[in-house]
Write an enzyme that holds these catalytic residues in place. Sequence first.
Site, PDB file in Angstrom:
ATOM      1  N   GLU A   1      -7.052   4.972   7.782  1.00 44.63           N
ATOM      2  CA  GLU A   1      -6.790   6.387   7.469  1.00 44.63           C
ATOM      3  C   GLU A   1      -7.987   7.022   6.768  1.00 44.63           C
ATOM      4  OE1 GLU A   1      -3.059   5.719   5.472  1.00 44.63           O
ATOM      5  OE2 GLU A   1      -2.170   5.141   7.396  1.00 44.63           O
TER       6      GLU A   1
ATOM      7  N   GLU B   1      -5.745  -4.725  10.527  1.00 43.63           N
ATOM      8  CA  GLU B   1      -4.719  -3.704  10.729  1.00 43.63           C
ATOM      9  C   GLU B   1      -4.988  -2.932  12.018  1.00 43.63           C
ATOM     10  OE1 GLU B   1      -2.661  -2.618   6.783  1.00 43.63           O
ATOM     11  OE2 GLU B   1      -4.305  -1.241   7.084  1.00 43.63           O
TER      12      GLU B   1
ATOM     13  N   ASN C   1       0.876  -1.181   0.000  1.00 41.47           N
ATOM     14  CA  ASN C   1       0.000   0.000   0.000  1.00 41.47           C
ATOM     15  C   ASN C   1       0.910   1.226   0.000  1.00 41.47           C
ATOM     16  OD1 ASN C   1      -1.804   2.053   0.499  1.00 41.47           O
ATOM     17  ND2 ASN C   1      -2.305   1.396   2.589  1.00 41.47           N
ATOM     18  N   TRP C   2       1.032   1.839  -1.163  1.00 42.35           N
ATOM     19  CA  TRP C   2       1.942   2.990  -1.272  1.00 42.35           C
ATOM     20  C   TRP C   2       1.399   4.233  -0.587  1.00 42.35           C
ATOM     21  CZ3 TRP C   2       4.350   3.323  -6.902  1.00 42.35           C
ATOM     22  CH2 TRP C   2       5.332   2.331  -7.015  1.00 42.35           C
ATOM     23  N   LYS C   3       0.101   4.226  -0.261  1.00 40.77           N
ATOM     24  CA  LYS C   3      -0.537   5.428   0.291  1.00 40.77           C
ATOM     25  C   LYS C   3      -0.267   6.615  -0.652  1.00 40.77           C
ATOM     26  CE  LYS C   3      -0.239   3.371   4.797  1.00 40.77           C
ATOM     27  NZ  LYS C   3      -0.222   3.513   6.235  1.00 40.77           N
TER      28      LYS C   3
ATOM     29  N   GLY D   1       2.285   2.296  10.838  1.00 39.38           N
ATOM     30  CA  GLY D   1       3.282   3.353  10.703  1.00 39.38           C
ATOM     31  C   GLY D   1       3.972   3.719  12.009  1.00 39.38           C
TER      32      GLY D   1
HETATM   33  P1  PGA Z   1       2.641   0.324   7.649  1.00 36.91           P
HETATM   34  O1  PGA Z   1       1.176   0.559   7.021  1.00 36.91           O
HETATM   35  O2  PGA Z   1       3.141  -0.985   7.090  1.00 36.91           O
HETATM   36  O3  PGA Z   1       3.456   1.491   7.189  1.00 36.91           O
HETATM   37  O4  PGA Z   1       2.468   0.253   9.122  1.00 36.91           O
HETATM   38  C1  PGA Z   1       0.288  -0.492   6.819  1.00 36.91           C
HETATM   39  C2  PGA Z   1      -0.994   0.015   6.227  1.00 36.91           C
HETATM   40  O5  PGA Z   1      -1.452   1.091   6.629  1.00 36.91           O
HETATM   41  O6  PGA Z   1      -1.586  -0.645   5.343  1.00 36.91           O
END
Ligand code: PGA
Length: 257
Positions: A101, A171, A13-15, A177
């Site tokens: 998010e 998650e 997931n590159w966000k 993060g």
């Molecule tokens: P992270 O994010 O691996 O940077 O903790 C995971 C996600 O939000 O899918």
Amino acid sequence: MNRRYRKTIIAGNWKMNKLPGESKDFIVQLKEQASAAKWCDIVLCVPFTHLHAAVKAARGTRIAIGAQNCHFAEKGAYTGEVSCRMLADMGVKYVIIGHSERRQYFGETDSDVNKKVKAAIDAGLRPIICLGESLEIRENGAELDHIRMQLKAALKDIDAQQLRKVVIAYEPIWAIGTGRIATPQQADEVGSAIRETLRSIYGARAARGVSILYGGSLSESNAGGMFAMPDVDGGLIGGASLEPASLASIIDAAQQD
Ligand code: PGA
């Protein structure tokens, strides 16, 4: 993981990171470094603006491209939104739905998530449905109830046939993060509660076919322990999916017997 009944899936997931032009190089490098990916499906979820380049670069590889959001309507007056049919038409195969998010910053509700899941399946996309509890909920010991509630809401009116398209990602919000990963036991406990809930709604056979991913601070150093758990069928990876080498190492960890 249990490869007899369900797919192992590693999804990046590159966000909101990188530029569209960086997609191609990344995919070329990932393809080289993760060439032995026979046991697991690889998905890269990129921003809308990167989808075209990513789908093109991934053509003929084992990498499927996913989006990170969608709208639930087929079309219409929704300025700035993107429908599932538009995504499917571009060659996109997966879409992340209900990431924490989006729930936190964009006010996405369980009911929005349910509508988006239906829209994704109708358009032929595989939804990756994100569930997760806050630190406060975990400290109150209410995480399993919370996850069951989110799961049931997300799958309202989804039948067993449609469930075959669904991927679930657990998650915990406190692990995203933060570098503070859940223990493999914590992830598996929630994974098994998710599967038990699926079993109670859809029966054992349908439930055992659903891939349940873990997400939240997964990295090459902790992925192996996570994937050894029976109800962790892969990962949804944010930060560590931004470098081809670290994503490739996580894919390797998912292919160990
Ligand atoms: P992270 O994010 O691996 O940077 O903790 C995971 C996600 O939000 O899918």
